[in-house]
Enzyme design. Sequence first.
Site, PDB file in Angstrom:
ATOM      1  N   HIS A 299      87.197  55.967  53.977  1.00 36.96           N
ATOM      2  CA  HIS A 299      87.646  56.603  55.213  1.00 36.96           C
ATOM      3  C   HIS A 299      88.852  55.812  55.728  1.00 36.96           C
ATOM      4  O   HIS A 299      89.023  54.632  55.387  1.00 36.96           O
ATOM      5  CB  HIS A 299      86.520  56.606  56.247  1.00 36.96           C
ATOM      6  CG  HIS A 299      85.482  57.665  56.009  1.00 36.96           C
ATOM      7  ND1 HIS A 299      84.526  57.997  56.939  1.00 36.96           N
ATOM      8  CD2 HIS A 299      85.271  58.474  54.936  1.00 36.96           C
ATOM      9  CE1 HIS A 299      83.752  58.961  56.445  1.00 36.96           C
ATOM     10  NE2 HIS A 299      84.173  59.260  55.230  1.00 36.96           N
TER      11      HIS A 299
ATOM     12  N   GLU B   8      89.561  54.366  58.494  1.00 32.78           N
ATOM     13  CA  GLU B   8      89.274  53.102  59.191  1.00 32.78           C
ATOM     14  C   GLU B   8      88.939  51.985  58.199  1.00 32.78           C
ATOM     15  O   GLU B   8      89.353  50.837  58.353  1.00 32.78           O
ATOM     16  CB  GLU B   8      88.065  53.254  60.120  1.00 32.78           C
ATOM     17  CG  GLU B   8      88.178  54.319  61.178  1.00 32.78           C
ATOM     18  CD  GLU B   8      87.578  55.645  60.728  1.00 32.78           C
ATOM     19  OE1 GLU B   8      87.892  56.125  59.611  1.00 32.78           O
ATOM     20  OE2 GLU B   8      86.797  56.222  61.497  1.00 32.78           O
TER      21      GLU B   8
ATOM     22  N   CYS C 100      82.578  57.610  62.162  1.00 33.68           N
ATOM     23  CA  CYS C 100      81.215  57.924  61.709  1.00 33.68           C
ATOM     24  C   CYS C 100      80.374  56.636  61.732  1.00 33.68           C
ATOM     25  O   CYS C 100      80.875  55.555  62.051  1.00 33.68           O
ATOM     26  CB  CYS C 100      81.260  58.506  60.292  1.00 33.68           C
ATOM     27  SG  CYS C 100      81.660  57.286  59.015  1.00 33.68           S
TER      28      CYS C 100
ATOM     29  N   CYS D 132      81.778  53.808  59.490  1.00 37.57           N
ATOM     30  CA  CYS D 132      82.980  53.164  60.037  1.00 37.57           C
ATOM     31  C   CYS D 132      82.671  52.399  61.322  1.00 37.57           C
ATOM     32  O   CYS D 132      83.207  51.304  61.543  1.00 37.57           O
ATOM     33  CB  CYS D 132      84.065  54.207  60.257  1.00 37.57           C
ATOM     34  SG  CYS D 132      84.669  54.886  58.695  1.00 37.57           S
TER      35      CYS D 132
END
Lengths: 155, 155
Positions: free
Chosen positions: A55, A57, A85, A88
């Site tokens: 992801h 991040e 999420c 993360c």
Amino acid sequence: MAPFPLPEPMRRALDLARIAADWGEVPVGAVIVKDGAVIAEGHNRPRESHDPTAHAEIVAMRMAAAKLGNERLDGCDLYVTLEPCAMCAGAIAHARIARLYYGADDPKGGAVVHGPRLFAQPTVHHRPEIYDGIGESEAAGLLRAFFAARRSNGS
Amino acid sequence: MAPFPLPEPMRRALDLARIAADWGEVPVGAVIVKDGAVIAEGHNRPRESHDPTAHAEIVAMRMAAAKLGNERLDGCDLYVTLEPCAMCAGAIAHARIARLYYGADDPKGGAVVHGPRLFAQPTVHHRPEIYDGIGESEAAGLLRAFFAARRSNGS
């Protein structure tokens, strides 16, 4: 009336989200700032990199930690176009991110103000300062356009 | 009476946890099995690798996904010596791990049966089958010894 100007790191995060969309990845971008300077950035890329953890991040935090030579990102600010999420948000806590700025809410996958609300859990070992809704309309627009195009392609 | 024998992947995960301790990292190990064969493994290494996301499970899942050329680990089993944290549980959901076997409970940092109980959240998009307490006493013993040694070193 002109809209309030977006912080420069969030504008860059939105550009990164657009790059993700061009790659066929869900358009989310992230930028990490320390002492006023961008030190790392990333966009969503799990498909291209065959990495379920890639992801925006995580990509940006791994880059920042590698650059700083420290798994703790003390004093760092994270700008990301979508509510993080659980994966993360957990990584943000491990990395000791000081301030989290995010764009669009994610009622389905978000873990900050939705679902497990990770930073509100009594067991969380670090809570960043949290600023939401920064660039929300642009970030949400990119996501809507991406999923609408994917539906119309039947992919 | 002889104890019930540990599954081979969990024995390997415990060996990996011991390697982590030798490196000065919190002793947690993880192994991924697909179709009866070990395809990836890892141990906790955030300090050594300057990566806040380098928990045993993440290291192993990234390796498995790279090997399979797919960010989804459909049909894969994950063996890990400690209850996964929120970051790792989130990654397990993203990776679509089929079965999760873990050893010791983690009341402070765990996110499976403690804290946010991620797989019990209505918004979670994938729930593995979960088997806990596999090799629990060995896994918990390694962690206790590690933290006791660290306290007596004052580090």
